[in-house]
Motif scaffolding. Structure first.
Motif, PDB file in Angstrom:
ATOM      1  N   LEU A   1       0.831  -1.220   0.006  1.00 23.95           N
ATOM      2  CA  LEU A   1      -0.118   0.145   0.004  1.00 23.95           C
ATOM      3  C   LEU A   1       0.732   1.372  -0.013  1.00 23.95           C
ATOM      4  CD1 LEU A   1      -2.757  -0.815   2.464  1.00 23.95           C
ATOM      5  CD2 LEU A   1      -2.993  -0.739  -0.098  1.00 23.95           C
ATOM      6  N   GLY A   2       2.365   1.027   0.018  1.00 18.73           N
ATOM      7  CA  GLY A   2       2.980   2.067  -0.227  1.00 18.73           C
ATOM      8  C   GLY A   2       3.467   2.990   1.331  1.00 18.73           C
ATOM      9  N   PHE A   3       3.060   2.210   2.460  1.00 23.32           N
ATOM     10  CA  PHE A   3       3.536   2.903   3.789  1.00 23.32           C
ATOM     11  C   PHE A   3       4.873   2.630   4.056  1.00 23.32           C
ATOM     12  CE2 PHE A   3      -1.072   1.826   4.391  1.00 23.32           C
ATOM     13  CZ  PHE A   3      -1.714   3.147   4.347  1.00 23.32           C
ATOM     14  N   ARG A   4       5.790   3.526   4.339  1.00 26.56           N
ATOM     15  CA  ARG A   4       7.155   3.436   4.622  1.00 26.56           C
ATOM     16  C   ARG A   4       7.236   2.921   6.073  1.00 26.56           C
ATOM     17  NH1 ARG A   4       6.898   9.355   3.795  1.00 26.56           N
ATOM     18  NH2 ARG A   4       6.877   9.231   6.139  1.00 26.56           N
ATOM     19  N   ARG A   5       8.347   2.052   6.173  1.00 22.99           N
ATOM     20  CA  ARG A   5       8.603   1.562   7.307  1.00 22.99           C
ATOM     21  C   ARG A   5       8.792   2.464   8.513  1.00 22.99           C
ATOM     22  NH1 ARG A   5      10.700  -3.735   8.597  1.00 22.99           N
ATOM     23  NH2 ARG A   5      11.011  -4.261   6.323  1.00 22.99           N
ATOM     24  N   GLY A   6       8.162   2.127   9.527  1.00 21.41           N
ATOM     25  CA  GLY A   6       8.033   3.068  10.563  1.00 21.41           C
ATOM     26  C   GLY A   6       7.057   4.214  10.706  1.00 21.41           C
ATOM     27  N   SER A   7       6.261   4.209   9.591  1.00 23.68           N
ATOM     28  CA  SER A   7       5.409   5.268   9.599  1.00 23.68           C
ATOM     29  C   SER A   7       4.174   4.753  10.592  1.00 23.68           C
ATOM     30  CB  SER A   7       4.531   5.353   8.174  1.00 23.68           C
ATOM     31  OG  SER A   7       4.111   4.453   7.603  1.00 23.68           O
ATOM     32  N   LEU A   8       3.143   5.397  10.930  1.00 24.93           N
ATOM     33  CA  LEU A   8       2.102   5.203  11.788  1.00 24.93           C
ATOM     34  C   LEU A   8       1.094   4.091  11.209  1.00 24.93           C
ATOM     35  CD1 LEU A   8       0.528   5.545  14.336  1.00 24.93           C
ATOM     36  CD2 LEU A   8      -0.978   7.372  13.330  1.00 24.93           C
ATOM     37  N   MET A   9       0.862   4.029   9.912  1.00 19.19           N
ATOM     38  CA  MET A   9      -0.068   3.195   9.149  1.00 19.19           C
ATOM     39  C   MET A   9       0.864   1.881   9.175  1.00 19.19           C
ATOM     40  SD  MET A   9      -3.047   4.131   9.059  1.00 19.19           S
ATOM     41  CE  MET A   9      -3.597   2.549   8.069  1.00 19.19           C
ATOM     42  N   TYR A  10       1.964   1.911   9.111  1.00 18.42           N
ATOM     43  CA  TYR A  10       2.836   0.630   8.721  1.00 18.42           C
ATOM     44  C   TYR A  10       2.851   0.016  10.166  1.00 18.42           C
ATOM     45  CZ  TYR A  10       6.890  -2.192   7.236  1.00 18.42           C
ATOM     46  OH  TYR A  10       7.423  -3.484   6.891  1.00 18.42           O
ATOM     47  N   ILE A  11       2.952   0.658  11.113  1.00 13.91           N
ATOM     48  CA  ILE A  11       2.916  -0.003  12.636  1.00 13.91           C
ATOM     49  C   ILE A  11       1.428  -0.461  12.896  1.00 13.91           C
ATOM     50  CG2 ILE A  11       3.226   0.681  14.937  1.00 13.91           C
ATOM     51  CD1 ILE A  11       5.518   2.503  14.164  1.00 13.91           C
ATOM     52  N   VAL A  12       0.423   0.415  12.585  1.00 14.66           N
ATOM     53  CA  VAL A  12      -1.000  -0.082  12.734  1.00 14.66           C
ATOM     54  C   VAL A  12      -0.982  -1.417  12.085  1.00 14.66           C
ATOM     55  CG1 VAL A  12      -3.296   0.588  12.571  1.00 14.66           C
ATOM     56  CG2 VAL A  12      -1.639   2.080  13.590  1.00 14.66           C
ATOM     57  N   ILE A  13      -0.969  -1.525  10.825  1.00 16.45           N
ATOM     58  CA  ILE A  13      -1.363  -2.546   9.882  1.00 16.45           C
ATOM     59  C   ILE A  13      -0.293  -3.814  10.121  1.00 16.45           C
ATOM     60  CG2 ILE A  13      -1.305  -3.530   7.557  1.00 16.45           C
ATOM     61  CD1 ILE A  13      -1.963  -0.830   6.748  1.00 16.45           C
ATOM     62  N   GLY A  14       0.889  -3.418  10.612  1.00 17.06           N
ATOM     63  CA  GLY A  14       1.656  -4.492  10.986  1.00 17.06           C
ATOM     64  C   GLY A  14       2.506  -5.092   9.637  1.00 17.06           C
ATOM     65  N   ASN A  15       3.696  -5.644  10.091  1.00 14.99           N
ATOM     66  CA  ASN A  15       4.427  -6.108   9.084  1.00 14.99           C
ATOM     67  C   ASN A  15       4.883  -7.526   8.951  1.00 14.99           C
ATOM     68  OD1 ASN A  15       6.216  -5.960  11.233  1.00 14.99           O
ATOM     69  ND2 ASN A  15       7.422  -4.533  10.108  1.00 14.99           N
ATOM     70  N   SER A  16       4.463  -8.439   9.945  1.00 15.93           N
ATOM     71  CA  SER A  16       4.954  -9.907   9.837  1.00 15.93           C
ATOM     72  C   SER A  16       3.754 -10.650  10.544  1.00 15.93           C
ATOM     73  CB  SER A  16       6.041  -9.881  10.830  1.00 15.93           C
ATOM     74  OG  SER A  16       5.778  -9.834  12.158  1.00 15.93           O
ATOM     75  N   PHE A  17       3.540 -11.614   9.742  1.00 14.33           N
ATOM     76  CA  PHE A  17       2.527 -12.747  10.064  1.00 14.33           C
ATOM     77  C   PHE A  17       2.828 -13.490  11.021  1.00 14.33           C
ATOM     78  CE2 PHE A  17       0.954 -17.062   9.705  1.00 14.33           C
ATOM     79  CZ  PHE A  17      -0.508 -16.695   9.626  1.00 14.33           C
ATOM     80  N   SER A  18       2.002 -14.173  12.046  1.00 11.54           N
ATOM     81  CA  SER A  18       2.603 -14.872  13.105  1.00 11.54           C
ATOM     82  C   SER A  18       1.092 -15.816  13.529  1.00 11.54           C
ATOM     83  CB  SER A  18       2.897 -14.005  14.369  1.00 11.54           C
ATOM     84  OG  SER A  18       2.868 -14.953  15.376  1.00 11.54           O
ATOM     85  N   TRP A  19       1.253 -17.083  13.561  1.00  6.76           N
ATOM     86  CA  TRP A  19       0.010 -17.930  14.097  1.00  6.76           C
ATOM     87  C   TRP A  19      -0.184 -17.597  15.576  1.00  6.76           C
ATOM     88  CZ3 TRP A  19      -3.139 -20.105  10.900  1.00  6.76           C
ATOM     89  CH2 TRP A  19      -2.654 -20.388   9.571  1.00  6.76           C
ATOM     90  N   ILE A  20       0.886 -17.227  16.227  1.00 11.31           N
ATOM     91  CA  ILE A  20       0.811 -17.031  17.476  1.00 11.31           C
ATOM     92  C   ILE A  20      -0.203 -15.731  17.868  1.00 11.31           C
ATOM     93  CG2 ILE A  20       1.884 -16.035  19.801  1.00 11.31           C
ATOM     94  CD1 ILE A  20       2.508 -19.012  19.139  1.00 11.31           C
ATOM     95  N   ASP A  21       0.066 -14.737  16.855  1.00 13.24           N
ATOM     96  CA  ASP A  21      -0.908 -13.506  16.837  1.00 13.24           C
ATOM     97  C   ASP A  21      -2.432 -13.928  16.754  1.00 13.24           C
ATOM     98  OD1 ASP A  21       1.401 -11.794  17.118  1.00 13.24           O
ATOM     99  OD2 ASP A  21       1.326 -10.896  15.280  1.00 13.24           O
ATOM    100  N   ILE A  22      -2.604 -14.769  15.648  1.00 13.34           N
ATOM    101  CA  ILE A  22      -3.926 -15.256  15.575  1.00 13.34           C
ATOM    102  C   ILE A  22      -4.356 -15.870  16.795  1.00 13.34           C
ATOM    103  CG2 ILE A  22      -5.101 -17.179  14.461  1.00 13.34           C
ATOM    104  CD1 ILE A  22      -4.633 -15.113  12.404  1.00 13.34           C
TER     105      ILE A  22
END
Length: 129
Positions: free
Chosen positions: A84-105
């Motif tokens: 979606l074009g969000f820069r690493r460290g931006s608020l939206m990048y942090i809100v959406i997240g950047n790494s999948f995890s079964w533990i998060d599920i």
């Protein structure tokens, strides 16, 4: 479902949001809290936020939040924030997240289960009063 403002739920939302901010900033070095508790609590934040403005069936809302959380987590698998074009460290990048995890599920599911039990107990207590 109808629009209905609730100050009680808005205040709860702000309180839970402050807890989440504390977890992300002050308690970030406590692994269990940062890695798991934040994900358990975030579904409660979503629940109270929606209930601040909408009168909706609790069970449907909790299920919707669970499905939404799963959708966001699976989107992380496909690096949706970067796509979606969000820069690493931006608020939206942090809100959406950047790494999948079964533990998060699992954490989202546990949070929704706690929420369901709490809502059911509160409803039972209110009907007994």
């Amino acid at each position: 479902m109808k629009l209905k403002f609730s100050l009680k739920y808005l205040l709860l939302t702000l309180f839970i949001f402050l807890i989440e901010v504390s977890i992300a900033t002050i308690l970030k070095d406590i692994f269990f809290v940062r890695a798991y508790l934040g994900d358990v609590i975030v579904v409660m934040l979503l629940y109270t936020f929606v209930k601040s403005f909408v009168e909706v069936n609790d069970q449907k809302l909790i299920l919707g939040i669970l499905l939404f959380s799963f959708l966001i987590e699976f989107a992380q698998y496909f690096n949706i924030a970067e796509r979606l074009g969000f820069r690493r460290g931006s608020l939206m990048y942090i809100v959406i997240g950047n790494s999948f995890s079964w533990i998060d599920i699992l954490c989202y599911a546990v949070g929704c289960l706690f929420l369901y039990i709490f809502v059911k107990m509160a409803r039972t207590e209110a009907s007994n009063s």
